[in-house]
Design an enzyme around this catalytic site. Structure first.
Site, short mmCIF file in Angstrom:
data_model
loop_
_atom_site.label_atom_id
_atom_site.label_comp_id
_atom_site.label_asym_id
_atom_site.label_seq_id
_atom_site.Cartn_x
_atom_site.Cartn_y
_atom_site.Cartn_z
N VAL A 126 -2.97 12.54 1.16
CA VAL A 126 -3.70 11.83 2.24
C VAL A 126 -3.75 10.33 2.02
O VAL A 126 -4.28 9.59 2.85
CB VAL A 126 -5.13 12.41 2.42
CG1 VAL A 126 -5.06 13.84 2.93
CG2 VAL A 126 -5.94 12.33 1.13
N LYS A 128 -1.92 6.80 -0.62
CA LYS A 128 -1.07 6.36 -1.73
C LYS A 128 -1.34 4.89 -1.98
O LYS A 128 -1.49 4.11 -1.04
CB LYS A 128 0.40 6.57 -1.36
CG LYS A 128 1.28 7.11 -2.45
CD LYS A 128 2.64 7.48 -1.88
CE LYS A 128 3.52 8.13 -2.93
NZ LYS A 128 4.83 8.47 -2.38
N GLY A 129 -1.39 4.50 -3.26
CA GLY A 129 -1.62 3.09 -3.60
C GLY A 129 -0.76 2.67 -4.77
O GLY A 129 0.10 3.43 -5.23
N SER A 130 -1.02 1.46 -5.28
CA SER A 130 -0.18 0.91 -6.33
C SER A 130 -0.34 1.65 -7.66
O SER A 130 0.61 1.76 -8.43
CB SER A 130 -0.50 -0.57 -6.53
OG SER A 130 -1.89 -0.76 -6.74
N PHE A 131 -1.55 2.18 -7.94
CA PHE A 131 -1.79 2.84 -9.22
C PHE A 131 -1.82 4.36 -9.13
O PHE A 131 -1.95 5.04 -10.13
CB PHE A 131 -3.11 2.37 -9.83
CG PHE A 131 -3.14 0.91 -10.16
CD1 PHE A 131 -1.98 0.21 -10.47
CD2 PHE A 131 -4.33 0.20 -10.14
CE1 PHE A 131 -2.00 -1.14 -10.76
CE2 PHE A 131 -4.37 -1.15 -10.43
CZ PHE A 131 -3.20 -1.82 -10.74
N GLY A 132 -1.72 4.91 -7.92
CA GLY A 132 -1.82 6.36 -7.82
C GLY A 132 -1.83 6.85 -6.39
O GLY A 132 -1.28 6.22 -5.49
N VAL A 134 -3.99 9.82 -3.42
CA VAL A 134 -5.16 10.64 -3.08
C VAL A 134 -4.65 11.92 -2.44
O VAL A 134 -3.86 11.89 -1.49
CB VAL A 134 -6.11 9.90 -2.12
CG1 VAL A 134 -7.32 10.78 -1.81
CG2 VAL A 134 -6.56 8.56 -2.71
N LYS A 149 -8.52 11.69 -6.29
CA LYS A 149 -7.87 10.40 -6.52
C LYS A 149 -7.24 10.44 -7.90
O LYS A 149 -7.93 10.62 -8.90
CB LYS A 149 -8.90 9.27 -6.41
CG LYS A 149 -8.34 7.87 -6.53
CD LYS A 149 -9.46 6.85 -6.28
CE LYS A 149 -8.97 5.43 -6.40
NZ LYS A 149 -10.05 4.45 -6.11
N ASP A 243 -15.34 -6.16 -1.32
CA ASP A 243 -14.14 -5.85 -0.53
C ASP A 243 -14.49 -5.10 0.75
O ASP A 243 -13.85 -4.12 1.10
CB ASP A 243 -13.14 -5.04 -1.37
CG ASP A 243 -11.71 -5.14 -0.83
OD1 ASP A 243 -11.43 -6.09 -0.07
OD2 ASP A 243 -10.89 -4.29 -1.18
#
Length: 444
Positions: A126, A128-132, A134, A149, A243
């Site tokens: 569901v 996706k990011g730079s370190f991993g 979800v 996560k 943020d």
């Protein structure tokens, strides 16, 4: 008069809500309410603290009183102190247990359990990011659906993000609020960290804003009010969010705000004068003092809040420009302007939130709640989720993924990540103490 048994009673010294003077009062805990009286034996209380709507209950030295502690509620934070440290510890333990019992439907909290990857069935990717990534998962023994996560330890270490990651875990562990995502478990393997969070599936506020272009003022008021309560809770816990933006705000399947992603938070800022100096955040929502680089406090979140309200009302942040440097110049220098359809109350609130001088900025949540823009909000009813949301996402139940970008859900869920490998023993020490199990079932 309540017939519930008295669970605890005794004298405490309490700070007044108006004149801030300290008075000794007789406190009685029964039926989920902490009532206080002018003296022992009085029948009519001076006030009542409802524990079923309380936030944190914890030690506090913010008022420079010996043996002090605080009880947060939607309307105010009560500052109390006891005669001895032992009394304070006993009061806090009893009050927290009573609150947990209320929130848990009268059942005693479940004892901690050991949880790992094998306890979850992978359902859908569901995010996706730079370190991993979800992943939507289901806990095998209960059938509960969560968001898992997954972070790569190697990437975290290589990008010097260990402190931020552990800080995020610490913050998630200590917060418990209806408009902040809850952490249910955290655990680790040789190469990965795992956060098991509430699965919130109504879609990003960003997605809904893009679809609708802008929101009605009533809808902005509702979302804004829930965000005020969430930010207030973080700030009272010594946390700056740093943020706030539509991408970090999810809607639940019922239509409530859920603030997520605490990776840029800064903890430990307990007094109004505490400051930090790291340059971080998202350009459109950065406060002028962040750009100046001279240190900043909790006021930055209220600038971002003003920028977010403006964007929800108009469709764009107040000083938006595709050229980031030009946008920074506008944040620092340009006069705030409003479309003709912005109401006088909304304009007044935005002008006070988007005040460039942090010392003059409207940054006291109690004053924000009393602003005419929010005059129709019953804050305690809002906190209890008794006010119907203005919009219900089109999802079928808590496991629906229809509001998730298909670019993620079309990919098969997997725990593997590119370039991953186990760390050496010294690096592994950085992640000691990461494992966590929420203390009560109401967090699940």
């Amino acid at each position: 008069m309540s017939t519930a048994p008295i669970k605890h009673e005794g004298f405490l010294t309490k700070e007044g809500g108006g004149f801030k003077s300290w008075k000794k009062r007789w406190f009685i805990l029964k039926g989920g309410d902490l009532s206080y009286y002018k003296t022992k034996g009085e029948l009519v209380p001076l006030g009542v603290i409802h524990l079923n709507t309380s936030g944190h209950i914890k030690n506090s030295d913010r008022k420079k009183r010996v043996n002090g502690f605080e009880v947060q509620t939607p309307s105010r934070t009560y500052f109390l102190c006891s005669e001895t440290e032992e009394e304070r510890a006993k009061w806090i333990e009893i009050l927290i247990n009573e609150r947990e019992l209320l929130l848990n439907g009268g059942k005693q909290p479940k004892k901690s359990e050991k949880v790992g990857v094998a306890d979850f069935e992978l359902l859908n990717l569901v995010g996706k990011g730079s370190f991993g990534k979800v992943i939507q998962v289901r806990k095998k023994d209960t059938g509960e659906v969560y968001a898992m996560k997954v972070l790569s330890k190697k990437h975290i270490v290589e990008h010097n993000e260990v402190e931020h990651t552990l800080s995020e875990r610490n913050i998630l562990q200590k917060i418990n609020h209806p408009f902040l995502v809850n952490l249910n478990y955290s655990f680790q393997t040789e190469d990965k960290l795992y956060f098991i969070l509430d699965y919130v599936n109504g879609g990003e506020l960003f997605y809904h804003l893009q679809k609708d272009k802008k929101f009605t003022e009533d809808r902005v008021r509702y979302y804004g009010a829930e965000i005020v309560l969430a930010l207030e809770h973080l700030h009272l816990s010594g946390v700056i969010y740093r943020d706030l933006k539509p991408e970090n705000l999810l809607l639940t399947n019922e239509g409530h705000i859920c603030m997520t992603d605490f990776g840029l938070c800064k903890e430990g800022l307990l007094t109004p004068t505490d400051k930090t100096g790291t340059f971080c955040g998202t350009p459109e929502y950065l406060a002028p003092e962040v750009l100046q680089g001279n240190g900043y406090g909790k006021q930055v979140d209220w600038w971002s809040f003003g920028s977010l309200l403006y964007e929800m009302l108009t469709g764009l942040p107040p000083f938006y420009n595709q050229d980031v440097q030009e946008m920074y110049r506008k944040i620092m220098m340009e006069k705030l302007s409003f479309p003709h359809f912005i109401s006088p109350d909304a304009r007044s609130l935005l002008e006070q939130l988007l005040e460039r001088d942090p010392e003059k900025r409207l940054a006291d949540p109690n004053l924000i709640k009393r602003h005419p823009f929010f005059r129709s909000i019953d804050w305690e009813q809002l906190f209890q989720k008794n006010i119907p949301p203005p919009f219900i996402p089109n999802v079928k139940g808590s496991a629906d993924t229809s509001q998730i970008d298909p670019v993620f859900t079309d990919e098969a869920p997997s725990l593997t990540m590119a370039g991953e490998c186990a760390l050496n023993p010294q690096q592994q020490k950085d992640f000691e103490g990461f494992t966590y199990v929420a203390e009560s079932e109401h967090l699940r």
